[in-house]
Design an enzyme around this catalytic site. Sequence first.
Site, PDB file in Angstrom:
ATOM      1  CG  HIS A 186      -2.840  -2.643   4.918  1.00  0.00           C
ATOM      2  ND1 HIS A 186      -3.181  -2.926   3.620  1.00  0.00           N
ATOM      3  CD2 HIS A 186      -3.944  -2.105   5.484  1.00  0.00           C
ATOM      4  CE1 HIS A 186      -4.440  -2.572   3.412  1.00  0.00           C
ATOM      5  NE2 HIS A 186      -4.928  -2.081   4.532  1.00  0.00           N
ATOM      6  CG  ASP A 214       1.711   1.546   4.791  1.00  0.00           C
ATOM      7  OD1 ASP A 214       1.151   2.657   4.728  1.00  0.00           O
ATOM      8  OD2 ASP A 214       1.089   0.471   4.897  1.00  0.00           O
ATOM      9  CD  GLN A 233      -4.112   3.675   9.544  1.00  0.00           C
ATOM     10  OE1 GLN A 233      -4.676   4.475  10.298  1.00  0.00           O
ATOM     11  NE2 GLN A 233      -4.760   3.075   8.557  1.00  0.00           N
ATOM     12  CE  LYS A 257      -6.216   3.988   5.548  1.00  0.00           C
ATOM     13  NZ  LYS A 257      -6.178   3.299   4.271  1.00  0.00           N
ATOM     14  CB  CYS A 262      -6.135  -5.138   4.907  1.00  0.00           C
ATOM     15  SG  CYS A 262      -7.690  -4.563   4.237  1.00  0.00           S
TER      16      CYS A 262
HETATM   17  N1  ALA Z   1      -6.076   0.373   5.364  1.00  0.00           N
HETATM   18  C1  ALA Z   1      -7.343   0.816   5.829  1.00  0.00           C
HETATM   19  C2  ALA Z   1      -7.658   0.314   7.222  1.00  0.00           C
HETATM   20  O1  ALA Z   1      -6.776  -0.056   7.945  1.00  0.00           O
HETATM   21  C3  ALA Z   1      -8.427   0.559   4.867  1.00  0.00           C
HETATM   22  O2  ALA Z   1      -8.808   0.296   7.575  1.00  0.00           O
END
Ligand code: ALA
Length: 406
Positions: free
Chosen positions: A121, A198, A201, A224, A364
């Site tokens: 990202h 990171d 997710q 998230k 992103c």
């Molecule tokens: N990082 C977030 C996405 O993947 C905003 O949508």
Amino acid sequence: MSFNVAAVRWQFPILSEIIDGQPVHYLDNGASAQTPDVVLDAVRAYETTGRANVLRGVHRLAERATEAYENARIEVATFLGVAPLEVVFTGGCTAAINLVAYSYGALLKPGDRILLSELEHHSNIVPWQLLRSRTGIELDMIPVTVEGRIDLDALPRLLTPRTRLISLAHVSNVTGALLDIRAVVALAKTIGAKVMLDGAQRAPHGPLDLPALGVDFYAFAGHKAYGPNGVGVLWAKAELLEAMPPFHGGGSMIGRVTFAETTFAPPPRRFEAGTPPIGQAIGLGAACKWMRGLDWTAAHAHEMALVQRLMDGLQKIDGTQILGPASLQSRYPVVSFMLDGVHPHDVAQTLDSFGVAVRAGHHCCQPLMDRFDIDGTTRVSMAPYNDNTDIDALLGGVQHAARTLR
Ligand code: ALA
């Protein structure tokens, strides 16, 4: 293995709303997940029975607020399997990565190297580029395989005696690929490099045991992970936080201030200058507790059954192509796809007209889009509260887009 998705859904008020005459099929969890009642209740309790600043006041509201804030730190630490004093509240995942880039980065020397990957990202690329401009470090990049995984076969030749840090996505926000952390940590150890993940997710899909993973830094976002916006977490090993200089200066992060000199508080306060996002941190603590209460073996199986249903359905629609691992092995419930001849934004807009929320575009991750020579994808990102009706509504929308937009 059965998972009572209805029992999870009713805890999320927005999922029973009718918005503009349509039910909510929310499949944009990778951008921001929804929030359960227990999180809303925790924030409301702070706002209505204990709102005050933390770590400053002696009155009872200040004490209540401080206790709730520090309890939230304990909840987050328990969720990550770490010590509370190693948990720093930040403004988000991006803020956490920037903190490391600035503060740990200040300990690096020109010519030191940081290793990233092609699927990162932008928040795990740009802070390191800014560090490069400030200090003269070098960046290296691990390529991505055709199925959208970080190519760990390429890792050994990219490691150098000057590689100080490897910073990678735990789970890709585009392909859903899960990183083989043990392989990365084992190789990093051979040259004494630190490993940062990171976790934006991954954290929304259940508790972690960071010491067992052997990493050094971990970052994730509250919004998230079913918590409020405007809060995130940086975890780092105590000895690293201890060695790192402050990032932001201000109240709370000091020991003693004179015009001649300032001494700094120990971590985590050293990295929490100014008034922190108090209600948001308390909400995130509640979200971590809520996640710990879920049966993740069943929840993950449920999420992956949705992935299978989605992939099977997409494959039946002429001209769709999935960007990411084809099997369910080592992947999380994020699925990106392209529909031949239709721009992803048009797919997403069609889906919106069916009440289905997804994200479309480069996510992103422009270097990853360049790798596959595409403008973008349509991305479906799932949470335990999603069900077959969400997937079927989405597939209906994609079929409609395939019929009408080509
Ligand atoms: N990082 C977030 C996405 O993947 C905003 O949508």
